[in-house]
Design a protein around this motif. Structure first.
Motif, PDB file in Angstrom:
ATOM      1  N   GLY A 139     151.463 106.831  43.271  1.00  0.00           N
ATOM      2  CA  GLY A 139     152.071 105.529  43.106  1.00  0.00           C
ATOM      3  C   GLY A 139     151.100 104.407  42.856  1.00  0.00           C
ATOM      4  N   ILE A 140     151.660 103.244  42.579  1.00  0.00           N
ATOM      5  CA  ILE A 140     150.873 102.039  42.327  1.00  0.00           C
ATOM      6  C   ILE A 140     150.500 101.394  43.660  1.00  0.00           C
ATOM      7  CG2 ILE A 140     150.987  99.700  41.400  1.00  0.00           C
ATOM      8  CD1 ILE A 140     152.665 100.827  39.131  1.00  0.00           C
ATOM      9  N   ILE A 141     149.272 100.967  43.756  1.00  0.00           N
ATOM     10  CA  ILE A 141     148.779 100.311  44.964  1.00  0.00           C
ATOM     11  C   ILE A 141     148.255  98.941  44.560  1.00  0.00           C
ATOM     12  CG2 ILE A 141     147.143 100.433  46.875  1.00  0.00           C
ATOM     13  CD1 ILE A 141     147.032 103.479  46.378  1.00  0.00           C
ATOM     14  N   ALA A 142     148.737  97.909  45.204  1.00  0.00           N
ATOM     15  CA  ALA A 142     148.279  96.551  44.892  1.00  0.00           C
ATOM     16  C   ALA A 142     148.105  95.787  46.188  1.00  0.00           C
ATOM     17  CB  ALA A 142     149.277  95.838  43.980  1.00  0.00           C
ATOM     18  N   TRP A 143     147.057  94.975  46.223  1.00  0.00           N
ATOM     19  CA  TRP A 143     146.805  94.200  47.430  1.00  0.00           C
ATOM     20  C   TRP A 143     146.008  92.938  47.103  1.00  0.00           C
ATOM     21  CZ3 TRP A 143     143.934  98.395  45.953  1.00  0.00           C
ATOM     22  CH2 TRP A 143     142.537  98.290  45.992  1.00  0.00           C
TER      23      TRP A 143
END
Length: 231
Positions: A139-143
């Motif tokens: 999945g996509i991980i954004a922070w």
């Protein structure tokens, strides 16, 4: 009273009015942020980012924002697993804008390397997850991270490791920081700068997924609303 006399009396008023209008126009031109983004060649950021994307970062200074890249394309190349891709932002004239940053970067990571990068950000200060979409292979991980005030967007991507010679199934990480010197820890950027950074990250991520084998990634049409940076 003759007509020439009327004209002579009106002339100072007309001149004064013209001076006021011109002065007002000069003031407006001096503070318009679009004047500061003037050195942006078509391939400055691989042809993905425009002056509109970068104007919020330039603020209202009187200098010139320039952008340049070491790599001319986002397509697979040996440089990707070495130094990555960097769109370098620089400023000439006056004081450098507070939230300009050094420019967005794209680099390829293994899953373990990405976890290490996240852990490093968390060790330096608060971090918060961001909803940027979904994907396969983890999945996509954004922070967003408070140290250096950065936004990161990572998504599954297959690439050829120039060191091992093997095909790796890892992540592409797009990063943008809001501070020219992250160690200086300026005040958190205002909302319009955070949104501009998020838009830049998203546009570059979309461009990268089209040129690299990053299948199964579904990114949103627009960047989500970015809350204030955690303290």
């Amino acid at each position: 009273m003759s007509e020439p006399t009327h004209r002579r009396r009106r002339l100072p008023l007309v001149v004064a009015a013209v001076v006021v209008v011109v002065a007002a126009a000069v003031v407006v031109l001096a503070v318009r942020p679009w004047q500061t983004v003037t050195n942006l060649p078509p391939q400055a950021c691989w042809g993905v980012l425009t002056a509109d994307d970068l104007r919020p970062l330039a603020g209202q200074g009187g200098g010139t924002l320039s952008a340049a890249t070491d790599t001319t394309t986002l397509q697979p190349a040996s440089q990707a697993t070495k130094g990555g891709y960097h769109c370098v932002l620089s400023w000439q004239g006056g004081q450098t804008p507070r939230y300009l940053g050094s420019g967005p970067t794209i680099a390829l990571y293994t899953a373990a390397q990405l976890r290490q990068a996240q852990a490093l950000d968390a060790s330096r200060g608060a971090v918060r997850s961001l909803p940027f979409g979904t994907g396969t292979g983890g999945g996509i991980i954004a922070w967003q991270a408070s140290y250096g005030y950065s936004i990161d967007l990572a998504f599954p991507c297959t690439y050829h490791d120039s060191f091992s010679g093997q095909v790796d199934h890892g992540y592409a990480r797009v990063s943008v920081n809001a501070a020219v010197d992250p160690g200086a820890s300026p005040a958190p950027p205002p909302g319009h700068v955070r949104q501009a950074d998020a838009g830049i990250v998203l546009k570059l991520a979309k461009a990268f997924t089209q040129q690299y084998p990053c299948g199964g990634v579904r990114l949103p049409a627009s960047a989500p609303s970015i809350p204030a940076y955690p303290s």
